[in-house]
Design a protein around this motif. Structure first.
Motif, PDB file in Angstrom:
ATOM      1  N   LYS A  90       0.880  -1.004   0.101  1.00 23.39           N
ATOM      2  CA  LYS A  90       0.039   0.017   0.012  1.00 23.39           C
ATOM      3  C   LYS A  90       0.683   1.271  -0.035  1.00 23.39           C
ATOM      4  N   GLY A  91       2.157   1.179   0.324  1.00 24.27           N
ATOM      5  CA  GLY A  91       3.205   2.118   0.375  1.00 24.27           C
ATOM      6  C   GLY A  91       3.225   2.877  -1.306  1.00 24.27           C
ATOM      7  N   PHE A  92       2.968   2.161  -2.113  1.00 24.09           N
ATOM      8  CA  PHE A  92       2.862   2.498  -3.660  1.00 24.09           C
ATOM      9  C   PHE A  92       1.764   3.165  -3.749  1.00 24.09           C
ATOM     10  N   GLY A  93       0.555   2.934  -3.554  1.00 19.76           N
ATOM     11  CA  GLY A  93      -0.618   3.432  -3.866  1.00 19.76           C
ATOM     12  C   GLY A  93      -0.724   4.766  -3.238  1.00 19.76           C
ATOM     13  N   PHE A  94      -0.723   4.806  -1.902  1.00 20.32           N
ATOM     14  CA  PHE A  94      -0.870   5.830  -0.839  1.00 20.32           C
ATOM     15  C   PHE A  94       0.453   6.917  -1.267  1.00 20.32           C
ATOM     16  N   TYR A  95       1.457   6.476  -1.704  1.00 20.02           N
ATOM     17  CA  TYR A  95       2.487   7.729  -2.129  1.00 20.02           C
ATOM     18  C   TYR A  95       2.050   8.308  -3.402  1.00 20.02           C
ATOM     19  N   HIS A  96       1.890   7.760  -4.269  1.00 18.33           N
ATOM     20  CA  HIS A  96       1.443   8.341  -5.647  1.00 18.33           C
ATOM     21  C   HIS A  96      -0.010   8.997  -5.596  1.00 18.33           C
ATOM     22  N   GLY A  97      -0.815   8.253  -4.822  1.00 16.13           N
ATOM     23  CA  GLY A  97      -2.440   8.233  -5.028  1.00 16.13           C
ATOM     24  C   GLY A  97      -2.568   9.563  -3.748  1.00 16.13           C
ATOM     25  N   ALA A  98      -1.863   9.447  -2.999  1.00 14.35           N
ATOM     26  CA  ALA A  98      -2.143  10.493  -1.844  1.00 14.35           C
ATOM     27  C   ALA A  98      -0.991  11.567  -1.308  1.00 14.35           C
ATOM     28  N   ALA A  99       0.191  10.954  -0.850  1.00 15.62           N
ATOM     29  CA  ALA A  99       1.090  11.897  -0.750  1.00 15.62           C
ATOM     30  C   ALA A  99       1.719  12.878  -1.822  1.00 15.62           C
ATOM     31  N   LEU A 100       1.397  12.529  -2.991  1.00 16.62           N
ATOM     32  CA  LEU A 100       1.984  13.010  -4.066  1.00 16.62           C
ATOM     33  C   LEU A 100       0.792  14.519  -4.278  1.00 16.62           C
ATOM     34  N   GLY A 101      -0.530  14.316  -3.978  1.00  9.48           N
ATOM     35  CA  GLY A 101      -1.552  15.322  -3.624  1.00  9.48           C
ATOM     36  C   GLY A 101      -1.203  16.531  -2.724  1.00  9.48           C
ATOM     37  N   ARG A 111      -3.182  14.548   2.326  1.00 10.30           N
ATOM     38  CA  ARG A 111      -2.211  14.408   3.289  1.00 10.30           C
ATOM     39  C   ARG A 111      -2.783  13.305   4.647  1.00 10.30           C
ATOM     40  N   ASP A 112      -4.045  13.657   4.787  1.00 10.31           N
ATOM     41  CA  ASP A 112      -4.640  12.690   6.035  1.00 10.31           C
ATOM     42  C   ASP A 112      -4.521  11.217   5.367  1.00 10.31           C
ATOM     43  N   ALA A 113      -4.828  10.860   4.219  1.00 13.26           N
ATOM     44  CA  ALA A 113      -4.873   9.430   3.920  1.00 13.26           C
ATOM     45  C   ALA A 113      -3.490   8.851   3.741  1.00 13.26           C
ATOM     46  N   ALA A 114      -2.474   9.748   3.196  1.00 10.24           N
ATOM     47  CA  ALA A 114      -1.044   9.408   3.120  1.00 10.24           C
ATOM     48  C   ALA A 114      -0.376   8.860   4.465  1.00 10.24           C
ATOM     49  N   LEU A 115      -0.573  10.020   5.303  1.00  7.92           N
ATOM     50  CA  LEU A 115      -0.462   9.706   6.835  1.00  7.92           C
ATOM     51  C   LEU A 115      -0.889   8.579   7.615  1.00  7.92           C
ATOM     52  N   THR A 116      -2.266   8.149   7.360  1.00 10.12           N
ATOM     53  CA  THR A 116      -2.866   6.996   7.749  1.00 10.12           C
ATOM     54  C   THR A 116      -2.332   5.869   7.430  1.00 10.12           C
ATOM     55  N   ALA A 117      -2.053   5.955   5.934  1.00  6.25           N
ATOM     56  CA  ALA A 117      -1.283   4.451   5.670  1.00  6.25           C
ATOM     57  C   ALA A 117       0.474   4.215   6.281  1.00  6.25           C
ATOM     58  N   ALA A 118       0.981   5.586   6.169  1.00  2.00           N
ATOM     59  CA  ALA A 118       2.132   5.464   6.617  1.00  2.00           C
ATOM     60  C   ALA A 118       2.602   4.985   8.138  1.00  2.00           C
ATOM     61  N   ARG A 119       1.357   5.567   8.752  1.00  4.59           N
ATOM     62  CA  ARG A 119       1.312   4.834  10.390  1.00  4.59           C
ATOM     63  C   ARG A 119       1.250   3.508  10.534  1.00  4.59           C
ATOM     64  N   GLY A 158       9.220   5.144   0.257  1.00  7.60           N
ATOM     65  CA  GLY A 158       8.919   6.578  -0.143  1.00  7.60           C
ATOM     66  C   GLY A 158       7.963   7.221   0.931  1.00  7.60           C
ATOM     67  N   LEU A 159       6.857   6.466   1.112  1.00 11.70           N
ATOM     68  CA  LEU A 159       5.771   7.055   1.921  1.00 11.70           C
ATOM     69  C   LEU A 159       6.388   7.242   3.326  1.00 11.70           C
ATOM     70  N   LEU A 160       7.091   6.167   3.784  1.00  7.99           N
ATOM     71  CA  LEU A 160       7.554   6.437   5.210  1.00  7.99           C
ATOM     72  C   LEU A 160       8.582   7.677   5.343  1.00  7.99           C
ATOM     73  N   TYR A 161       9.586   7.802   4.175  1.00  5.82           N
ATOM     74  CA  TYR A 161      10.369   8.825   4.247  1.00  5.82           C
ATOM     75  C   TYR A 161       9.461  10.499   4.319  1.00  5.82           C
ATOM     76  N   TRP A 162       8.613  10.378   3.303  1.00  7.32           N
ATOM     77  CA  TRP A 162       7.915  11.518   3.336  1.00  7.32           C
ATOM     78  C   TRP A 162       6.944  11.851   4.759  1.00  7.32           C
ATOM     79  N   ALA A 163       6.195  10.740   5.147  1.00  2.00           N
ATOM     80  CA  ALA A 163       5.570  10.930   6.333  1.00  2.00           C
ATOM     81  C   ALA A 163       6.389  11.332   7.676  1.00  2.00           C
ATOM     82  N   ALA A 164       7.780  10.847   7.708  1.00  2.00           N
ATOM     83  CA  ALA A 164       8.546  11.171   8.752  1.00  2.00           C
ATOM     84  C   ALA A 164       9.147  12.600   8.760  1.00  2.00           C
ATOM     85  N   ASP A 165       9.133  13.264   7.606  1.00  2.00           N
ATOM     86  CA  ASP A 165       9.210  14.305   7.305  1.00  2.00           C
ATOM     87  C   ASP A 165       8.185  15.668   7.602  1.00  2.00           C
ATOM     88  N   GLN A 166       7.008  15.088   7.377  1.00  2.00           N
ATOM     89  CA  GLN A 166       5.967  15.694   7.744  1.00  2.00           C
ATOM     90  C   GLN A 166       5.735  15.786   9.239  1.00  2.00           C
TER      91      GLN A 166
END
Length: 383
Positions: A90-101, A111-119, A158-166
């Motif tokens: 799901k890291g793939f889907g929620f990076y490109h489908g959510a974090a990218l937005g 942002r909320d969806a991407a952070l939920t998946a990252a956690r 990719g999703l975890l690095y983005w979320a760690a920064d956020q």
């Protein structure tokens, strides 16, 4: 190919994205038949649907009138049930489908969806294994146990690095680094080719065997296994420039690809299929190679990265000229399809993944992303 040609190809792909959006009343696109472009949909996106939502974010950037942000919101809403499923993919889907937005537009829903998946991914980390296992809900060709891993699971990083920064979250950063390090240690061979999968001892983390879910054999190099390694090491090299290990891995696995890909730059589905050249190509793996090369070029800078930028340009040119459906009288296929994608030729694949000459939505995403970068709409460093 000139920048004008890349721009024209980008416009062809926008035509296809609009057509796909208008047809996506039953779910998110997975793969489409090469002869007529008819999509197979999944209700929640499976592991691939975030690629189409990612296309919609980039399409909004390119043409906000034609592709309102509500298009991406509608696609993302379909994915939300997956945010806490036990799957590393799901890291793939929620990076490109959510974090990218969130990255491109500061979008709060994304942002909320991407952070939920990252956690959720962070919580899946197993200290005994030193990595995030594939998970009980992982979409694989056969049942997965509690201690299965694969190079594909780098999709989490990719999703975890983005979320760690956020979040300024040091633990999430540690999980991303540990997962990245362990997965690469297991799956990158001494000669810099990549094996897809592994089985670990759940108590000790010892590697019991390496194998493949989707490649030709347990000792071959499946094209997308090499592709995922290239993409996520290059991405890590770009977003974590102070960690030389990721740059070193990215150069190793990308140079292996450059040295082994056919002269026309379009990979076979598996580099070691004895039926080559009478077997399937995989334009999806090839598009991933282009996207990875652009990331590594960004990470290395103008001088060190020139080789990889040039390789990405040549690869994208081959895909556009040979596999992207044209605007041509008498060609009844939808305009802007990336044909020639091969999920796998392995007999044990899920029924939904048996396409061997098709448009694969993630292949289309990575070619479109590459064209967006090559036409200067956004830099690789931002994506």
């Amino acid at each position: 190919m000139s920048s004008n040609d890349f721009f024209a190809a980008r416009e062809r792909m926008l035509t296809r994205i609009a057509q796909t959006r208008d047809a996506s009343t039953a779910g998110l696109p997975h793969w489409a038949r090469a002869d007529d472009g008819k999509w197979t949909f999944t209700s929640d996106g499976d592991w691939t649907g975030g690629a189409f939502v990612g296309e919609l974010w980039l399409a909004h950037l390119a043409d906000p009138q034609r592709f309102p942000i509500s298009d991406a919101h509608a696609g993302l809403a379909r994915m939300l049930p997956r945010a806490q499923r036990r799957t590393a993919f799901k890291g793939f889907g929620f990076y490109h489908g959510a974090a990218l937005g969130s990255i491109l537009f500061g979008d709060q829903m994304a942002r909320d969806a991407a952070l939920t998946a990252a956690r959720s991914l962070e919580q899946m980390f197993d200290p005994k294994l030193g990595l995030i296992p594939l998970g009980q809900d992982a979409e694989e060709a056969s049942a997965v146990g509690i201690a299965e891993s694969s190079i594909d699971s780098l999709q989490a990083t990719g999703l975890l690095y983005w979320a760690a920064d956020q979040l300024g979250d040091a633990h999430m950063e540690e999980v991303a680094n540990a997962h990245m390090r362990r997965v690469l240690e297991i799956h990158v061979r001494a000669n810099n080719s990549v094996i897809q999968s592994s089985t670990l001892d759940p108590q000790t983390g010892k590697v019991l065997r390496t194998h493949t879910h989707k490649g030709y054999s347990d000792v071959s190099t499946w094209g997308r296994a090499q592709g995922w390694a290239m993409l996520y090491t290059a991405h890590a090299a770009m977003v974590r420039p102070k960690e030389p290990r990721w740059r070193e891995y990215a150069v190793r696995v990308l140079d292996w690809w450059i040295d082994h890909v056919p002269t026309d730059l379009v990979a076979y589905w598996d580099f070691d299929d004895p039926a080559i050249p009478s077997t399937s190509r995989d334009t999806a793996a090839t598009a991933i190679a282009a996207a990875a090369s652009l990331r590594l070029a960004s990470a290395l800078g103008a001088n060190g990265g020139a080789k990889y930028r040039e390789f990405a340009e040549r690869t994208a040119t081959r895909l556009v000229s040979g596999y992207l459906t044209p605007i041509e009288p008498g060609d009844l296929r939808p305009i802007g399809m990336l044909t020639g994608g091969c999920f796998t030729r392995k007999a044990v694949a899920r029924d939904i993944d048996t396409a061997q000459d098709a448009e694969l939505i993630f292949g289309s995403y990575f070619l479109f992303e590459s064209l967006v970068i090559l036409t200067g709409l956004v830099t690789a460093g931002r994506i």
